[in-house]
Design a protein around this motif. Sequence first.
Motif, PDB file in Angstrom:
ATOM      1  N   PRO A 173       0.818  -1.205  -0.022  1.00  0.00           N
ATOM      2  CA  PRO A 173       0.054   0.010  -0.088  1.00  0.00           C
ATOM      3  C   PRO A 173       0.826   1.310  -0.002  1.00  0.00           C
ATOM      4  N   GLN A 174       0.419   2.304  -0.568  1.00  0.00           N
ATOM      5  CA  GLN A 174       1.014   3.626  -0.420  1.00  0.00           C
ATOM      6  C   GLN A 174       1.275   4.184   0.722  1.00  0.00           C
ATOM      7  N   LYS A 175       2.073   4.679   1.004  1.00  0.00           N
ATOM      8  CA  LYS A 175       2.776   5.603   2.360  1.00  0.00           C
ATOM      9  C   LYS A 175       2.841   4.416   3.427  1.00  0.00           C
ATOM     10  N   SER A 176       3.284   3.047   2.951  1.00  0.00           N
ATOM     11  CA  SER A 176       3.671   2.239   3.802  1.00  0.00           C
ATOM     12  C   SER A 176       5.114   2.151   4.180  1.00  0.00           C
ATOM     13  N   ILE A 177       5.561   1.670   5.289  1.00  0.00           N
ATOM     14  CA  ILE A 177       7.003   1.530   5.564  1.00  0.00           C
ATOM     15  C   ILE A 177       7.508   0.031   5.670  1.00  0.00           C
ATOM     16  N   THR A 178       8.718  -0.314   5.073  1.00  0.00           N
ATOM     17  CA  THR A 178       8.903  -1.564   5.189  1.00  0.00           C
ATOM     18  C   THR A 178      10.365  -1.726   5.768  1.00  0.00           C
ATOM     19  N   ILE A 179      10.666  -2.536   6.662  1.00  0.00           N
ATOM     20  CA  ILE A 179      11.781  -2.630   7.417  1.00  0.00           C
ATOM     21  C   ILE A 179      12.470  -3.812   7.064  1.00  0.00           C
ATOM     22  N   GLY A 180      13.980  -3.927   6.596  1.00  0.00           N
ATOM     23  CA  GLY A 180      14.467  -4.979   6.105  1.00  0.00           C
ATOM     24  C   GLY A 180      16.088  -5.031   6.761  1.00  0.00           C
ATOM     25  N   ASP A 181      16.817  -6.068   6.509  1.00  0.00           N
ATOM     26  CA  ASP A 181      17.951  -6.322   7.344  1.00  0.00           C
ATOM     27  C   ASP A 181      18.999  -5.620   6.068  1.00  0.00           C
ATOM     28  N   LYS A 182      20.418  -5.624   6.646  1.00  0.00           N
ATOM     29  CA  LYS A 182      21.303  -5.167   5.669  1.00  0.00           C
ATOM     30  C   LYS A 182      21.214  -5.458   4.166  1.00  0.00           C
ATOM     31  N   GLY A 183      20.619  -6.655   3.969  1.00  0.00           N
ATOM     32  CA  GLY A 183      20.790  -7.281   2.573  1.00  0.00           C
ATOM     33  C   GLY A 183      19.893  -6.363   1.798  1.00  0.00           C
ATOM     34  N   TYR A 184      18.951  -5.448   2.319  1.00  0.00           N
ATOM     35  CA  TYR A 184      18.125  -4.741   1.272  1.00  0.00           C
ATOM     36  C   TYR A 184      18.713  -3.411   1.310  1.00  0.00           C
ATOM     37  N   VAL A 185      19.837  -3.140   1.915  1.00  0.00           N
ATOM     38  CA  VAL A 185      20.474  -1.680   1.501  1.00  0.00           C
ATOM     39  C   VAL A 185      20.706  -1.712  -0.041  1.00  0.00           C
ATOM     40  N   SER A 186      20.019  -0.687  -0.525  1.00  0.00           N
ATOM     41  CA  SER A 186      19.976  -0.284  -1.974  1.00  0.00           C
ATOM     42  C   SER A 186      19.355   1.009  -2.179  1.00  0.00           C
ATOM     43  N   SER A 187      20.165   1.792  -2.642  1.00  0.00           N
ATOM     44  CA  SER A 187      19.766   3.377  -3.079  1.00  0.00           C
ATOM     45  C   SER A 187      18.704   3.067  -3.884  1.00  0.00           C
ATOM     46  N   LYS A 188      19.152   2.345  -5.125  1.00  0.00           N
ATOM     47  CA  LYS A 188      18.356   2.194  -6.431  1.00  0.00           C
ATOM     48  C   LYS A 188      16.899   1.566  -5.881  1.00  0.00           C
ATOM     49  N   LEU A 189      16.851   0.383  -4.975  1.00  0.00           N
ATOM     50  CA  LEU A 189      15.458   0.063  -4.706  1.00  0.00           C
ATOM     51  C   LEU A 189      14.649   0.849  -3.864  1.00  0.00           C
ATOM     52  N   GLU A 190      15.422   1.600  -2.966  1.00  0.00           N
ATOM     53  CA  GLU A 190      14.838   2.939  -2.220  1.00  0.00           C
ATOM     54  C   GLU A 190      14.351   3.796  -3.316  1.00  0.00           C
ATOM     55  N   ALA A 191      14.740   4.034  -4.119  1.00  0.00           N
ATOM     56  CA  ALA A 191      14.572   5.202  -5.025  1.00  0.00           C
ATOM     57  C   ALA A 191      13.230   4.596  -5.927  1.00  0.00           C
ATOM     58  N   PHE A 192      13.368   3.396  -6.388  1.00  0.00           N
ATOM     59  CA  PHE A 192      12.214   2.791  -7.139  1.00  0.00           C
ATOM     60  C   PHE A 192      11.103   2.549  -6.385  1.00  0.00           C
ATOM     61  N   LEU A 193      10.908   2.452  -5.019  1.00  0.00           N
ATOM     62  CA  LEU A 193       9.830   2.200  -4.125  1.00  0.00           C
ATOM     63  C   LEU A 193       9.212   3.456  -3.946  1.00  0.00           C
ATOM     64  N   LYS A 194      10.099   4.483  -4.019  1.00  0.00           N
ATOM     65  CA  LYS A 194       9.703   5.817  -3.609  1.00  0.00           C
ATOM     66  C   LYS A 194       8.539   6.311  -4.818  1.00  0.00           C
ATOM     67  N   GLN A 195       8.708   5.895  -5.797  1.00  0.00           N
ATOM     68  CA  GLN A 195       7.908   6.250  -6.982  1.00  0.00           C
ATOM     69  C   GLN A 195       6.525   5.773  -6.508  1.00  0.00           C
ATOM     70  N   PHE A 196       6.441   4.696  -5.951  1.00  0.00           N
ATOM     71  CA  PHE A 196       5.137   4.099  -5.373  1.00  0.00           C
ATOM     72  C   PHE A 196       4.643   4.576  -3.943  1.00  0.00           C
ATOM     73  N   GLU A 197       5.251   5.521  -3.561  1.00  0.00           N
ATOM     74  CA  GLU A 197       5.045   6.311  -2.166  1.00  0.00           C
ATOM     75  C   GLU A 197       5.329   4.946  -1.111  1.00  0.00           C
ATOM     76  N   ILE A 198       6.330   4.245  -1.323  1.00  0.00           N
ATOM     77  CA  ILE A 198       6.746   3.436  -0.272  1.00  0.00           C
ATOM     78  C   ILE A 198       8.043   3.538   0.263  1.00  0.00           C
ATOM     79  N   VAL A 199       8.176   3.618   1.697  1.00  0.00           N
ATOM     80  CA  VAL A 199       9.612   3.761   2.097  1.00  0.00           C
ATOM     81  C   VAL A 199      10.163   2.495   2.689  1.00  0.00           C
ATOM     82  N   LEU A 200      11.549   2.355   2.125  1.00  0.00           N
ATOM     83  CA  LEU A 200      12.272   1.179   2.421  1.00  0.00           C
ATOM     84  C   LEU A 200      13.114   1.552   3.334  1.00  0.00           C
TER      85      LEU A 200
END
Length: 291
Positions: A173-200
């Motif tokens: 869902p939009q405006k959701s926050i997703t918590i991941g471990d260090k395996g999900y550290v990626s500026s590109k993935l964060e930017a990609f999800l930001k387009q859908f209003e999702i915070v990684l």
Amino acid sequence: IITVYCLIDEYLKASGIKDDVRAEISNAEVLLIGYIAVNDFNGNYFKAHQYVKMMHLVKEIDYTRFLRRLAKINEVLSTLFLFLGSLFQRLNGAKIYSVDSFPVELCQITRQSRVRLWSDPSLKGYNASKGRFFYGLKVHMVVTTDKEPVMVHISEGSIHDVTAGYQFMHYLPQKSITIGDKGYVSSKLEAFLKQFEIVLSPIGRNNMQQENKEDYFTKRRIRKGVETAFSMITAKFGKVIKATTIGGFLTKLRLFITAYAINCFLKLGDDKKVAISEDLDTKDRNTWTLW
């Protein structure tokens, strides 16, 4: 058992999935035997079949025919999981999720050259938490803060968590926050999800600038939910998932995951069940009167 049967049967009716008029046993009964197998017998279909036969829980069906029927309707498991996942999303008012993955071995890494189920170099992956390689699949899952699964993606063992994240995390869902471990550290993935209003918001690596301790321990506490969910699913496996074909292996894996989602649904409090009832239209509400 009756409650689980009613849940599966009503879902099949609401989805328009009809039984074959020539069949003596319904699709709901076939799926119920599969649920009992993974929930109570570590995925042993034969023991579950003997149990329901002894207890007269369903109409009698030959064991080999049961296996063929289950393989034929195994795609229903994915749609049932998606349906339950959408309910858990709807009930997650905080819109905070945790994401992670766990390995599912096809065989021991030392036997990969002799495996018969599926021979593919892409199945060789690395399990960072145990510090060793494995040969098999990865189950990527998103859960709520109450350990309820909302999304799942199955990939080859070599697929990195970030790569898999592009395939399913943008459906949150939009405006959701997703918590991941260090395996999900990626500026590109964060930017990609930001387009859908999702915070990684992954936990940073040791060589990165550390966040304040309060945020760090909050994330760790939230992430325990997905780790607990994985423990509950894999505890049902026994020593290993036994199958003679890769199709049968995937069917059984889907059954384990869907059975966990069903169990989470049955544990919902009365307040959440009322919320579901109020949110559904009149036709759907009649379906869920039992709950």
